[in-house]
Scaffold this motif. Structure first.
Motif, PDB file in Angstrom:
ATOM      1  N   PRO A  42       0.803  -1.232   0.000  1.00  0.00           N
ATOM      2  CA  PRO A  42       0.000   0.000   0.000  1.00  0.00           C
ATOM      3  C   PRO A  42       0.832   1.276   0.000  1.00  0.00           C
ATOM      4  CG  PRO A  42      -0.870  -1.580   1.600  1.00  0.00           C
ATOM      5  CD  PRO A  42       0.467  -2.100   1.151  1.00  0.00           C
ATOM      6  N   THR A  43       2.088   1.214   0.451  1.00  0.00           N
ATOM      7  CA  THR A  43       2.897   2.433   0.482  1.00  0.00           C
ATOM      8  C   THR A  43       3.155   2.978  -0.920  1.00  0.00           C
ATOM      9  OG1 THR A  43       4.954   1.129   0.467  1.00  0.00           O
ATOM     10  CG2 THR A  43       4.022   1.698   2.615  1.00  0.00           C
ATOM     11  N   LEU A  44       3.111   2.107  -1.936  1.00  0.00           N
ATOM     12  CA  LEU A  44       3.296   2.577  -3.309  1.00  0.00           C
ATOM     13  C   LEU A  44       2.170   3.501  -3.752  1.00  0.00           C
ATOM     14  CD1 LEU A  44       4.470  -0.687  -5.143  1.00  0.00           C
ATOM     15  CD2 LEU A  44       5.859   1.314  -4.622  1.00  0.00           C
ATOM     16  N   LEU A  45       1.023   3.415  -3.081  1.00  0.00           N
ATOM     17  CA  LEU A  45      -0.163   4.164  -3.527  1.00  0.00           C
ATOM     18  C   LEU A  45      -0.369   5.456  -2.760  1.00  0.00           C
ATOM     19  CD1 LEU A  45      -2.684   1.190  -3.889  1.00  0.00           C
ATOM     20  CD2 LEU A  45      -1.023   2.049  -5.544  1.00  0.00           C
ATOM     21  N   GLN A  46       0.558   5.832  -1.895  1.00  0.00           N
ATOM     22  CA  GLN A  46       0.388   7.064  -1.130  1.00  0.00           C
ATOM     23  C   GLN A  46       0.238   8.298  -2.011  1.00  0.00           C
ATOM     24  OE1 GLN A  46       3.528   7.283   1.786  1.00  0.00           O
ATOM     25  NE2 GLN A  46       2.645   5.682   3.089  1.00  0.00           N
ATOM     26  N   PRO A  72      -9.460  -1.407  -7.862  1.00  0.00           N
ATOM     27  CA  PRO A  72     -10.456  -1.696  -6.823  1.00  0.00           C
ATOM     28  C   PRO A  72     -10.099  -1.076  -5.463  1.00  0.00           C
ATOM     29  CG  PRO A  72      -9.911  -3.689  -8.059  1.00  0.00           C
ATOM     30  CD  PRO A  72      -8.904  -2.653  -8.443  1.00  0.00           C
ATOM     31  N   TYR A  73      -8.838  -1.120  -5.098  1.00  0.00           N
ATOM     32  CA  TYR A  73      -8.416  -0.573  -3.805  1.00  0.00           C
ATOM     33  C   TYR A  73      -8.585   0.940  -3.778  1.00  0.00           C
ATOM     34  CZ  TYR A  73      -5.474   0.213   0.323  1.00  0.00           C
ATOM     35  OH  TYR A  73      -5.007   0.580   1.559  1.00  0.00           O
ATOM     36  N   PHE A  78      -9.706   5.252  -1.367  1.00  0.00           N
ATOM     37  CA  PHE A  78      -9.273   6.626  -1.635  1.00  0.00           C
ATOM     38  C   PHE A  78     -10.391   7.533  -2.140  1.00  0.00           C
ATOM     39  CE2 PHE A  78      -4.891   4.670  -2.768  1.00  0.00           C
ATOM     40  CZ  PHE A  78      -4.645   4.470  -1.418  1.00  0.00           C
ATOM     41  N   GLY A  79     -11.571   6.984  -2.358  1.00  0.00           N
ATOM     42  CA  GLY A  79     -12.654   7.820  -2.863  1.00  0.00           C
ATOM     43  C   GLY A  79     -12.584   8.092  -4.345  1.00  0.00           C
ATOM     44  N   ASP A 117     -16.392  -8.254  -4.434  1.00  0.00           N
ATOM     45  CA  ASP A 117     -17.387  -7.197  -4.615  1.00  0.00           C
ATOM     46  C   ASP A 117     -16.723  -5.877  -4.972  1.00  0.00           C
ATOM     47  OD1 ASP A 117     -19.498  -8.874  -4.132  1.00  0.00           O
ATOM     48  OD2 ASP A 117     -19.607  -8.417  -1.989  1.00  0.00           O
ATOM     49  N   ASP A 118     -15.577  -5.591  -4.361  1.00  0.00           N
ATOM     50  CA  ASP A 118     -14.848  -4.363  -4.688  1.00  0.00           C
ATOM     51  C   ASP A 118     -14.371  -4.394  -6.141  1.00  0.00           C
ATOM     52  OD1 ASP A 118     -15.142  -3.444  -2.063  1.00  0.00           O
ATOM     53  OD2 ASP A 118     -13.311  -4.449  -1.413  1.00  0.00           O
ATOM     54  N   ILE A 119     -13.924  -5.554  -6.592  1.00  0.00           N
ATOM     55  CA  ILE A 119     -13.482  -5.688  -7.985  1.00  0.00           C
ATOM     56  C   ILE A 119     -14.655  -5.445  -8.931  1.00  0.00           C
ATOM     57  CG2 ILE A 119     -12.542  -7.281  -9.695  1.00  0.00           C
ATOM     58  CD1 ILE A 119     -11.087  -8.701  -7.378  1.00  0.00           C
ATOM     59  N   ASP A 120     -15.787  -6.081  -8.647  1.00  0.00           N
ATOM     60  CA  ASP A 120     -16.967  -5.898  -9.498  1.00  0.00           C
ATOM     61  C   ASP A 120     -17.406  -4.438  -9.520  1.00  0.00           C
ATOM     62  OD1 ASP A 120     -17.069  -8.576 -10.133  1.00  0.00           O
ATOM     63  OD2 ASP A 120     -18.456  -9.079  -8.530  1.00  0.00           O
ATOM     64  N   SER A 121     -17.425  -3.806  -8.353  1.00  0.00           N
ATOM     65  CA  SER A 121     -17.859  -2.418  -8.262  1.00  0.00           C
ATOM     66  C   SER A 121     -16.949  -1.502  -9.070  1.00  0.00           C
ATOM     67  CB  SER A 121     -17.876  -1.982  -6.792  1.00  0.00           C
ATOM     68  OG  SER A 121     -18.222  -0.622  -6.674  1.00  0.00           O
ATOM     69  N   ALA A 122     -15.643  -1.748  -9.018  1.00  0.00           N
ATOM     70  CA  ALA A 122     -14.700  -0.910  -9.764  1.00  0.00           C
ATOM     71  C   ALA A 122     -14.874  -1.075 -11.268  1.00  0.00           C
ATOM     72  CB  ALA A 122     -13.262  -1.254  -9.355  1.00  0.00           C
TER      73      ALA A 122
END
Length: 754
Positions: A42-46, A72-73, A78-79, A117-122
């Motif tokens: 996750p630090t790569l996505l800061q 998805p993440y 992150f909104g 579900d997060d994957i589908d939603s994205a």
């Protein structure tokens, strides 16, 4: 002033980390690619987390994790809520790639960064586009046009062209100019002089001198040698990317050599992936499309490859030499990790890498020169809970259920209490009884005809009074003697009542579709392991243990990444000749090497920004918006030139009432202008054209020799920065004869005369 363009790398510069870049065009923010690596750090996505809420649109270029793995993440944490654009193969295969990533991790860890579900939603936010389709944005993006173009490398791979006010911003990474079995080469060379080009330096230091046929032959012979010696071959691959090219190579080699060794393709989504690919023939190479049109041949109706979605199927396969193609290419998780641990100690076996391993992964460690003799790995396995652990788990679940039930009961009781005592009686409501104006009996009751009684709060005295009513008995929660009434708050538009589609979704059908995608056939069936992960039907835990694996098997790396080599990249960049060039994604050494080359041979403005460093690459062109008056346009005659229409206009510049520049008809007669020839003559095309007219023509010394006497040549400084975009002239030489005038007329016909 030209269109305002700013570029901010969020990940993937001066290294081989995932790709993610913020490109702002006149204040409209594009997130181009949203990648993650197989370590899911996750630090790569800061940097992305800081700007996610400001993103207006997301563009995805490839279906692998490095280009879309964080989507998805980012949407969950992150909104990020912007619309997403991709080609249909990137959308479908990217979805399956993320399914495979999730299931591979859920099997061996308590993975909770995102869910199915997060994957589908994205991916529900994805709008699919076809190649060369111009999509006009609206709202904040009014005037911006995006279009995907062929990139090669992976099925559906995209070069993104973003156009605003006639200026092009092109994003082109991980290109492949070579035509392959299932893909055409990139079309980047067809773009000339874009305002900004964003490309990568990943392969800038690598050259590929060998031809494709020689490399494929060496690949097949290596596998055949290992299998012939009684060994097994492990091919760690991605879920739905370069594996398609490898499968076709193996199919062809097995057919040509009449080999009988089994080939197994093992991923959680193997069968679903190949079913999708069978329907994507129009996205593949011209040879595949032509073969299907003429003979109805689909190259992915495979004869030698068997699909598995569970390792138990592989374990039950007959003993003997075999080829196993499986994910993940990094060897970090998935079936490839477990199979490597099982096979590494046998010197007869072979692990053949077809792409460079991601940084700090097991695959990268094994590709070191010399390779390690032993590696430490973590073996993880999900096992069902039994005995005391199962009892404790069930007790905990029962406790949680009781807490939820108690909480729900308290909420319901509180709502009923508020409904009974919390609402005030509205005296203006005609259905509310005003006790101040009624006739009271000696015992304090308010008399009405009938036998039913109701206690209501009076407006005087602060207590309760009894009233008698006739006709119905209202519920205990009523605050006024009235018939039940439900206010319809539905929204309406010009077409009728606005409905919520979610209210009409059949949940059972959704579950069947999930089963179809994960499980390998279209009857909604999938293996028990995947089902337990999706439905969470059995309580389980993850058991881990550390192992030291002795690496005695053969380790070979052969480049089947499907990317252009350094020399080809430099040639393409020289031809495209962008006004400004931005370099991303590549080692520091490769980035600096390509930057210095481009400064000398491509363009004077080359940038290599760092993470979160914003660079302004706004064009230096002086472009103005003007309004063309109707009177002027009525006398203009346009001529078609490719995708455009061109015309010569003589006008005077004025201003509209709003202050905008306007072109008005000339108040006096316009002076005569020299004729202008508009077009771009390619000598090879003109040679073919003259040949079709019966003129004998050939190249000689860089010039075009036409007939016996006439020669056509291009002259000018073609070696300057920008290459072929420099000013050049076309000279026609020869005696004034019939052939001269005929060839000159043919030459003029290749241009538009204004």
């Amino acid at each position: 002033m030209g269109t305002s363009v700013q570029v901010t790398p969020l990940c993937g510069v001066f290294n081989e980390n995932p790709l993610s870049y913020l490109v702002s065009i006149d204040g409209f923010n594009f997130l181009i690619d949203c990648g993650w690596n197989d370590l899911f750090d996750p630090t790569l996505l800061q940097p992305l987390s800081k700007v996610a809420a400001t993103i207006d649109a997301v563009l995805l270029s490839y279906s692998d994790t490095l280009h879309l793995g964080a989507l998805p993440y980012a949407m969950k944490q992150f909104g990020l809520s912007a619309p997403v654009y991709a080609t249909e193969p990137v959308y479908r295969l990217g979805l399956l790639t993320m399914y495979d990533q999730y299931l591979s991790r859920k099997q061996v860890s308590e993975f909770d960064l995102f869910t199915l579900d997060d994957i589908d939603s994205a991916f529900q936010k994805v709008t699919s586009l076809t190649y060369s389709q111009n999509h006009h944005l609206s709202g904040k993006g009014e005037g911006i046009v995006i279009a995907p173009h062929v990139a090669g490398h992976l099925l559906g791979g995209t070069v993104w062209k973003i156009t605003k006010d006639g200026e092009d911003v092109i994003y082109a990474v991980d290109l492949n100019h070579r035509k392959e079995r299932h893909l055409n080469g990139t079309v980047l060379s067809s773009f000339v002089r874009p305002a900004v080009l964003i490309t990568d330096a990943y392969n800038a230091l690598n050259n590929q001198p060998s031809r494709r046929g020689d490399k494929e032959k060496e690949f097949g012979e290596t596998l055949k040698k290992t299998l012939g010696a009684g060994g097994n071959v492990l091919l760690p691959v991605d879920t739905a990317g370069r594996v398609l090219e490898l499968i076709l190579i193996l199919e062809q080699y097995w057919s040509d050599k009449s080999l009988n060794y089994p080939i197994f393709f093992l991923t959680y989504v193997a069968s679903s992936m190949i079913d999708y690919v069978k329907s994507f023939l129009e996205w593949m190479s011209d040879s595949i499309a032509k073969s299907f049109e003429q003979n109805r041949e689909n190259p992915f109706l495979l004869k030698h490859v068997t699909f598995f979605i569970n390792k138990s199927e592989l374990d039950n396969a007959p003993d003997g030499p075999k080829v196993v193609i499986t994910s993940m290419a990094s060897l970090e998780v998935g079936f490839s990790h477990d199979i490597f641990v099982e096979w590494a100690s046998d010197p007869r076996n072979l692990v053949l890498f077809t792409e460079r391993g991601q940084f700090a992964t097991l695959a990268r460690i094994l590709q070191a020169d010399p390779p390690p003799k032993a590696v430490k790995v973590t073996m993880s396995k999900r096992v069902p809970l039994v005995g005391e652990e199962l009892i404790a788990y069930e007790e905990e679940q029962n406790r949680l259920k009781k807490e939820e039930a108690l909480k729900a009961a308290l909420i319901k009781e509180e709502e009923e209490s508020k409904a009974l005592h919390g609402a005030d009686i509205n005296a203006s409501d005609p259905m509310v009884i005003d006790v101040s104006k009624t006739h009271a009996s000696h015992d304090g009751r308010i008399l009405f005809p009938g036998a039913n009684a109701l206690r209501v709060a009076g407006t005087r005295g602060g207590g309760y009074r009894d009233i008698l009513m006739d006709g119905f008995s209202p519920s205990s929660t009523s605050v006024a003697p009235m018939f039940p009434f439900y206010d319809n708050t539905s929204e309406w538009d010009d077409f009728g009542e606005v409905i919520n589609p979610d209210n009409y979704v059949i949940k059972d059908q959704d579950m069947d579709e999930t089963g179809m995608l994960v499980g390998g056939n279209f009857d909604g069936k999938f293996d028990e392991g995947s089902a337990s992960l999706i439905l969470d039907t059995k309580p389980s835990k993850v058991v881990q243990n550390e192992l030291t694996v002795q690496v005695k098997c053969s380790l070979i790396y052969m480049d089947f990444e499907g990317r252009s080599d350094g020399r080809s990249i430099k040639t393409i960049l020289s031809h495209v000749a962008p006004l400004k060039l931005v370099l991303v994604h590549g080692s520091a050494e490769a980035t600096e090497h390509l930057k210095q080359h481009c400064l000398k041979h491509v363009c004077p403005h080359v940038y290599a920004p760092h993470i979160e460093e914003t660079i302004d690459v706004t064009s230096d062109l002086c472009a103005y918006k003007v309004q063309l008056s109707e009177k002027l346009m009525s006398n203009v005659h346009f001529k078609k030139l490719g995708d455009y229409e061109v015309a010569w206009v003589d006008a005077e510049v004025g201003k509209t009432d709003s202050g905008m520049l306007s072109l008005l008809p000339c108040s006096a007669a316009a002076p005569m202008h020299k004729s202008v020839l508009v077009g771009d003559l390619k000598m090879a095309d003109f040679k073919q054209f003259l040949g079709s007219k019966g003129i004998q023509v050939e190249f000689a010394g860089g010039a075009l020799r036409c007939g016996e006497y006439v020669t056509i040549r291009k002259v000018g400084d073609a070696s300057q920065k920008g290459g072929a975009s420099g000013p050049q002239q076309i000279l026609i030489e020869g005696p004034l004869c019939e052939d001269y005038y005929k060839i000159r007329d043919y030459l003029y016909s290749q241009f538009f005369l204004l």
